[in-house]
Design an enzyme around this catalytic site. Structure first.
Site, mmCIF file in Angstrom:
data_model
loop_
_atom_site.group_PDB
_atom_site.id
_atom_site.type_symbol
_atom_site.label_atom_id
_atom_site.label_comp_id
_atom_site.label_asym_id
_atom_site.label_seq_id
_atom_site.Cartn_x
_atom_site.Cartn_y
_atom_site.Cartn_z
ATOM 1 N N ALA A 924 -2.386 2.883 -0.659
ATOM 2 C CA ALA A 924 -1.903 4.152 -1.173
ATOM 3 C C ALA A 924 -0.830 3.887 -2.211
ATOM 4 C CB ALA A 924 -1.313 4.997 -0.043
ATOM 5 N N GLU A 952 4.469 5.962 2.551
ATOM 6 C CA GLU A 952 4.532 6.576 1.214
ATOM 7 C C GLU A 952 5.601 7.651 1.152
ATOM 8 O OE1 GLU A 952 2.990 4.916 -0.889
ATOM 9 O OE2 GLU A 952 1.798 3.844 0.605
ATOM 10 N N HIS A 955 8.953 6.215 0.663
ATOM 11 C CA HIS A 955 9.159 5.857 -0.750
ATOM 12 C C HIS A 955 9.703 7.017 -1.583
ATOM 13 C CE1 HIS A 955 7.782 1.814 -1.278
ATOM 14 N NE2 HIS A 955 6.542 2.037 -0.882
HETATM 15 ZN ZN LIG Z 1 5.069 0.751 -0.444
#
Ligand SMILES: [Zn+2]
Length: 1395
Positions: A924, A952, A955
């Site tokens: 991803a 994700e 992030h």
């Molecule tokens: Zn990552």
């Protein structure tokens, strides 16, 4: 928009129909417009705010306020009712007083949709009558992120604790949400407030405070002076924890600056400025400032730069920052920057009126609103003429709304050859002023002004000569300031060192001690520059050398640095010169100096010394380090972008010719067309713009505007635009540069707007903007982006390095029938003029790096959810798979809410979209607001989906909000995203064992390093520009971070993380910034190797810049002590280490140990320079308890036997954590063959009976390996008795309790080899059907993939139809895995492993 207007019309119709004589109109926004039959004259308000965190014990009234208002009004026209405004308040009492005692209120009603409150009177009031009425009301403090009305704002103590304050921001028509009132600007009245607030907090409003009464030690009430007449939106109220500093101007105007206590030290500057210059204005204009008081208040969460509420000016402050410049009101980057509507500029405009008060307000505003100090630049324009202008510093603040670095500057200077001081003004909007003088003028005479002055080299020389002749006529302050400013300039600017020599010679023997010292300081700095700039034999160098010998004969030697020498031992007590001496020494021995300063910082107690050390350490940081700046230029790779031009905003329009949809295909099919407008700042003079572009055909480039520095922030003044044209442009495919050559050099601080028209081909290699299949392999195709690390340049010319953050406004033109997505939320969509195409426009993004830009065009559908705060989350997938997104959708909602809470920072955009695509090179990609997943990493319910979605989302903060400066620090992104993932598990399942999950990452890293690898700070640039790092950045990065957590403690660690995110949001960081945050919250007395204060930078160096890890060998010395040594082991089939070796293959190893049976884990250090560590412990001890450390442990056989006895005696009792057990097993597994099998057998056998499945499994594997290697016989085929002992309707847990161990791998074997396949398959399907735990489900699915597909299909069709989709999807995913690229460094690899 359309909906809204309809509502208004409906309302009006209703009104007309009701045909009452209501004297009401409805305003544009649908609320009531008041009639003019009642005119308010004065408000008396008593307001009590229930703010928690102070003296009172919070109860149900917490976070609310209640108040009483008495409104005095005149009746203008006869009326039997009073209508005023109210919004979101509960009005619970109303009363009226008039001259006629018979008049009372018969009823009152609130009409929420009109925001009106109607008081019905018992009879008609006649004109000319006076009326007073009382209202009692309650309301809630707002906390919806809108920063409007009376709302909560947060500040933070130095320990990270949050403090709640309440403040008002009244947009037009919002005062009614605090107090029922006549809330239109036309109704100007006087106001008198009394605020009741918890003891310990401070109440502020427009008027000066008159008296304060305290009740019970819980509540205080302050009465404030009546205000002058003002409209309701000028009212301001604050309650909270602030302190102030104050000053009085001669005539008695009181100036106070309030800030949260942590920032109080920073207000001096603003206070001085306000004071000095209100005085200056009074003198200049001969009029006194009209009000008694002027309070400035710094508030962290404030949506505009400042309000102009009278008497109390509220400013937005910043979170506490380590800034050398002293200013309170460092602007915080706005969360929703709107470039076209800068509130700051509007505010400035409004201040530029002609009254004195507004000039003062403007002056004060300019000086207090912004970080930094002005620098005044003086140059010669003729033999007796100089030009003075102010430098506009924009480098550290590129956002047009983030700062406005110009000031109204009072210029004090000495008249020619007399000591009189004169004043003139350099106003913020003037480009420059000229002064005539026959002698060289020294600006900022008597050091009255808080600004720096920079002269040309020529002028410095002339001033030096002037001082040699007439030193006496200048005051010591004048001379001191001149020298101090020069010291700074000589460092930071490329000044000619020789020009300072006359000045130093003139003043180094001055009568004044401070002047002498300042001259010495300049000498130290200028001489260093001279040795860099000039040949050694140059007479100027000689001149400096002579002075150095004369004035610094007592330079301390390095011998004094070692041992127990204190700061004073080495440098003595002359604080001014210490700084100089140290700066000379730093030059010679950076590392030693740094280490020493850190040591002193931990051990010294004298605040004066600590301040000096703090300042010096600040200077030594890589980013600020003077040595790095002045020494030989860092070797820059030729493919790195120059740092002369920085983008601010991109406006991209992209047309995608994707086949298979509505439009008629032609030669443009499979291409894209782009037009990108780029607004950029010129930071250094340049005659070209260099940005990245590759595989694009550039059709045209146009310069729109180039605006002069002084006006660069006022974009509407286009008359200052410069006449610049493009002479040519050039593409370099090797460097992937697009260089645009300009007809003239652009000055620094200019703004430039240019447009690039281009065309490209949609790629097919999973990079840049590329094609992906839809899942049924039908004719339709989708187009999607994958930019990390350097592929944005394949789709759009841009500054494609993480450091060049900018906002993006994207408009996509795409075939009818496709869905178009980008980072921002969709704003507008409609047909284009071109048949077959639709356009979709997206909201401008927050400031971000180019690798996070994302675009998707294709055939997908979505399901949607919303977080409790209103962030919209969608998961898009192929229409036929849309039913498989539910799990990801739920996980993401819970995770976003969890992270927002944990980090204390809200996700800053309106939406997050996830898209499942079939062809994706990684698991991803975390593009901000548009996260792209390989479909098997988001569809269905699996551990992979869970961990990838959380990763994700982590992030969005670690990586997107705070980004590494360059790819060598990518481990900061990935290490943190991996480290945070197990936190996400705990959001989903509060029982989840975070530590245990993290050991899985750790083991993956350690295993990965059994083959040659590189350090996590290394990167490789491939031919196509892509930058790759070792896959270990995930696991080793995460494990390294976890060690720090365990060294400093989870609470401190979490505070540091919040601080780090807050302090660097929308910016770029190097690892040092992270260490700085950790250092800040490191508990006092944290000890490192050798009992010295823990030095995080040193600790980090060996772990992040070296490959490999230590193996700790443990053996008994005697009954009461053991010895630990560290070794780095060679990889398989490798005889020597070849890679980098910054710490000699050694580490500072934190040794966590636990005596079985004890609850406590202790920490000792095995330093990298220590031969060994001796621990005084009796009996067996487990090293690397809880698996906190990134290393392996190998005990001696004898020691394993001790442990074995212990294990046997204790059996299954929980004397060690699961993490400790799995660490022990993993290490044993790794060392099988080196250890005597008999000595470990009891340990492994005990653990093969553990309650934890993963531990059982691991122990089983270890037993099998032992069996293979030693011929020892163990029955590990445990599935047979399982199936024999269980019945089909039993759950997995019930079955597994009847046998000793279970290995999932054995299931697979069993399924394959069992003659009655059907039975085993059915067991697994039964369990899968009822199992809740994800990892168990994965095992069953994995085992099912070994089943005969005919049998499986038959059972799925006949008896397990509800499992069909899931099982089939899993099988498809298993097959797809083969198609994935074999080895990738990014998100792909990390999710493939498990313990
Ligand atoms: Zn990552």
């Amino acid at each position: 928009m359309i909906l809204r207007r309809l509502t208004i019309i409906l309302l009006l119709t209703t009104l007309a129909d009701s045909a009452t004589n209501l004297d009401t109109n409805i305003s544009q926004d649908g609320t009531v417009l008041l009639s003019s039959n009642i005119q308010p004259v004065h408000y008396d308000v008593h307001l009590k705010t229930y703010l928690p965190g102070f003296a009172w014990e919070a109860d149900t009234r917490n976070l609310t306020f209640e108040g009483e208002v008495v409104i005095t009004a005149d009746v203008i026209e006869a009326t039997d009712r009073i209508i005023l405004h109210v919004d979101s308040l509960n009005v619970f009492d109303a009363d009226v007083k008039t001259n006629d005692p018979n008049i009372n209120i018969t009823k009152w009603e609130v009409t929420p949709q009109w925001q009106s409150l109607t008081l019905h009177l018992s009879q008609v009031m006649e004109p000319q009558e006076g009326i007073a009425f009382l209202l009692k009301f309650r309301g809630k403090l707002r906390d919806d992120g809108d920063f409007s009305g009376f709302y909560l704002t947060r500040s933070y103590k130095s320990n990270g604790d949050e403090v709640l304050n309440a403040v008002t921001q009244f947009d037009p028509n919002t005062t009614r949400s605090l107090i029922p009132c006549f809330d239109e600007p036309g109704f100007k009245t006087t106001w008198q407030l009394a605020l009741e607030y918890p003891v310990g907090s401070v109440g502020l409003t427009n008027g000066i405070e008159m008296k304060t009464v305290e009740i019970n030690g819980e509540w205080a009430t302050t009465q404030y002076h009546i205000t002058e007449k003002m409209s309701p939106d000028q009212l301001a109220v604050f309650v909270g924890n602030v302190q102030y500093k104050e000053a009085f101007v001669n005539q008695g105007v009181r100036i106070r600056i309030f800030a949260d206590p942590e920032n109080l030290e920073k207000v001096d500057f603003a206070l001085n400025v306000s004071y000095t210059t209100i005085k200056g204005f009074e003198e200049k204009f001969g009029i006194n400032y009209q009000m008694q008081n002027l309070d400035f208040l710094a508030v962290r969460d404030f949506k505009v730069g400042a309000t102009k509420t009278r008497g109390l000016i509220v400013h937005r402050s910043s979170p506490p920052k380590v800034k050398k410049m002293h200013s309170i009101m460092t602007p915080l980057m706005p969360k929703y920057p709107d470039l076209n509507d800068s509130p700051l500029e509007k505010f400035l405009e409004s201040l530029t009126t002609r009254t004195l008060n507004s000039k003062i307000a403007r002056f004060a505003f300019l000086w207090t609103r912004q970080a930094g100090l002005p620098t005044v630049i003086v140059s010669k324009t003729g033999s007796d003429k100089i030009e003075i202008k102010q430098e506009i510093v924009t480098k550290s603040c590129l956002h047009p709304d983030g700062c406005f670095p110009r000031w109204d500057i009072p210029i004090w200077y000495h008249d020619a050859d007399s000591s009189n001081t004169k004043l003139t003004w350099l106003l913020y909007n003037l480009k420059s002023i000229q002064l005539n003088s026959s002698i060289p003028l020294i600006i900022n005479a008597d050091s009255n002004g808080l600004y720096k002055v920079l002269y040309t080299d020529e002028l410095y020389e002339e001033i030096g000569e002037q001082l040699k002749k007439f030193s006496k006529i200048y005051s010591p302050s004048t001379k001191y300031r001149l020298l101090t400013d020069a010291s700074e300039q000589v460092w930071k600017r490329n000044k000619n060192a020789s020009s300072f020599l006359p000045m130093i010679e003139a003043l180094i023997d001055d009568d004044n001690e401070h002047v002498r010292r300042a001259a010495k300081k300049l000498l130290a700095f200028a001489s260093r520059i001279a040795t860099i700039q000039l040949e050694p034999e140059n007479p100027v160098v000689q001149g400096y050398e002579d002075l150095l010998v004369k004035y610094f004969s007592s330079t301390p030697s390095f011998a004094n640095f070692s041992g127990s020498a204190t700061f004073l031992d080495v440098f003595g007590s002359e604080f001014d010169t210490q700084e100089i001496l140290i700066s000379i020494l730093i030059d010679k021995n950076f590392d030693q100096m740094l280490e020493r300063l850190v040591y002193w910082q931990k051990t010294e107690t004298d605040p004066k010394i600590l301040e000096i050390i703090g300042k010096l350490l600040d200077d030594l940081k890589p980013s600020n380090n003077l040595i790095f700046k002045i020494g030989p230029a860092e070797k820059q790779e030729e493919w790195r972008l120059p740092t002369k031009v920085f983008p601010i905003d991109y406006n991209l329009e992209l047309t995608t010719y994707l086949p298979g949809y509505g439009y008629k295909e032609d030669e443009k099919t499979l291409k894209f067309h782009g037009a990108v407008d780029i607004k950029a700042h010129v930071v250094e003079a340049t005659d070209r713009i260099v940005l990245n572009a590759d595989s694009l055909e550039i059709q045209d480039i146009l310069i729109d505007t180039v605006v002069d520095p002084i006006y660069s922030l006022i974009s509407f003044i286009s008359i200052f635009k410069k006449n610049v044209t493009i002479t040519r442009w050039q593409l370099s495919s090797k460097l992937q540069f697009l260089t645009i050559y300009l007809s003239k050099t652009i000055e620094p601080k200019s703004t430039i707007n240019f447009t690039i028209l281009y065309e490209g081909k949609i790629r097919e290699d999973l990079k840049g903007y590329y094609l992906t299949r839809t899942s049924d392999n039908s004719k339709t195709l989708n187009a999607v982006t994958q930019f990390e690390s350097t592929a944005a340049r394949f789709m759009v010319p841009c500054f494609d390095e993480p450091e060049f953050k900018a906002t993006w406004k994207v408009k996509l033109i795409h075939p009818d029938g496709t869905v178009a997505l980008s980072n921002g939320i969709e704003m507008e969509s409609g047909p284009t003029g071109d048949t077959g195409f639709t356009y979709t426009e997206f909201a401008r993004t927050v400031k971000m790096s180019s690798y996070l830009l994302a675009v998707f065009v294709g055939d997908v559908q979505y399901k949607e959810t919303v977080t409790d705060r209103g962030v919209r989350i969608r998961v898009y997938a192929d229409p036929q798979k849309i039913d498989m997104v539910d799990y990801a959708l739920n996980v993401s909602r819970v995770t976003v809410e969890g992270f927002e809470k944990q980090f204390g920072i809200e996700y800053p955009m309106e939406k997050i979209d996830f898209v499942a695509v079939e062809d994706f090179a990684f698991g991803a990609m975390e593009n901000w607001g548009l996260i792209i997943h390989a479909s098997s990493y988001i569809l269905g319910k699996s551990k992979n989906v869970l961990s990838t979605v959380i990763h994700e989302l982590a992030h969005q903060w670690f990586g997107n909000l705070v980004t590494m400066k360059f790819w060598d620090n990518l481990w900061l992104n990935e290490g943190f995203a991996s480290y945070m993932t197990p936190y996400g598990y705990t959001f989903i399942d509060p029982e989840a064992d975070r530590d245990f999950s993290q050991t899985s990452d750790q083991e993956y890293g350690l295993n990965g390093e059994s083959e040659p690898s590189t350090s996590i700070t290394k990167y490789v640039r491939k031919d196509d520009g892509d930058i790759t790092n070792t896959g270990l950045i995930y696991s080793k990065g995460s494990s390294f971070i976890r060690m720090i957590e365990h060294i400093m403690g989870a609470d401190n660690f979490n505070k540091a993380i919040r601080y780090y995110l807050n302090n660097h949001q929308y910016q770029n960081v190097v690892a040092y910034d992270l260490y700085e945050a950790f250092e800040r919250f490191m508990p006092n007395g944290t000890v490192g190797p050798n009992g010295k204060p823990f030095n995080l930078v040193e600790f980090a160096k060996c772990w992040t810049h070296q490959s490999g890890y230590p193996t700790i060998q443990v053996q008994s010395i005697d009954n009461s002590s053991i010895q630990l040594t560290q070794h780095r082991r060679l990889y398989k089939n490798v005889t020597t280490f070849k890679e980098e070796d910054v710490c000699g293959h050694k580490w500072d190893v934190p040794i966590w140990y636990q005596v079985p049976g004890s609850d406590t884990v202790d920490l000792a250090w095995l330093g990298r320079n220590d031969e060994n560590l001796v621990l005084n412990v009796t009996g067996p001890v487990v090293i690397n308890a809880n698996s906190n450390g990134y290393y392996r442990v190998l005990y001696s056989n004898q020691f394993y036997e001790l442990l074995s006895t212990e294990f046997q005696e204790r059996g299954k009792t929980q004397f060690l954590s699961d993490s400790s057990k799995i660490r022990l097993l993993n290490d044993i597994m790794n060392f099988i063959g080196e250890i005597d099998a008999k000595s470990i057998l009891p340990i492994v056998e005990t653990l093969a009976n553990d309650d934890n499945l993963k531990i059982r499994q691991r122990a089983e594997k270890t037993l099998r390996k032992l069996k293979n290697q030693t011929g020892h016989s163990f029955d590990t085929d445990m599935t047979k008795p399982l199936f024999e002992k269980c019945s089909l309707n039993e759950s997995f847990d019930e079955c597994s309790s009847k046998i000793e161990t279970v290995i999932m791998d054995e299931f697979c074997r069993k399924v394959r080899s069992d003659p009655s396949q059907e039975n085993v398959t059915r067991y697994l399907l039964n369990w899968l059907n009822v199992e809740e735990r994800l990892e168990y489900q994965s095992y069953f699915l994995k085992a099912l993939s070994c089943a005969d597909s005919g049998t499986l299909d038959r059972l799925l069709l006949a008896e397990y139809r509800e499992l069909r989709k899931r099982v089939n999807f899993y099988m498809g995913m298993e097959r797809n895995k083969v198609k994935m690229p074999a080895k990738q460094s990014r998100e792909f690899l990390m999710f493939e492993h498990d313990v």
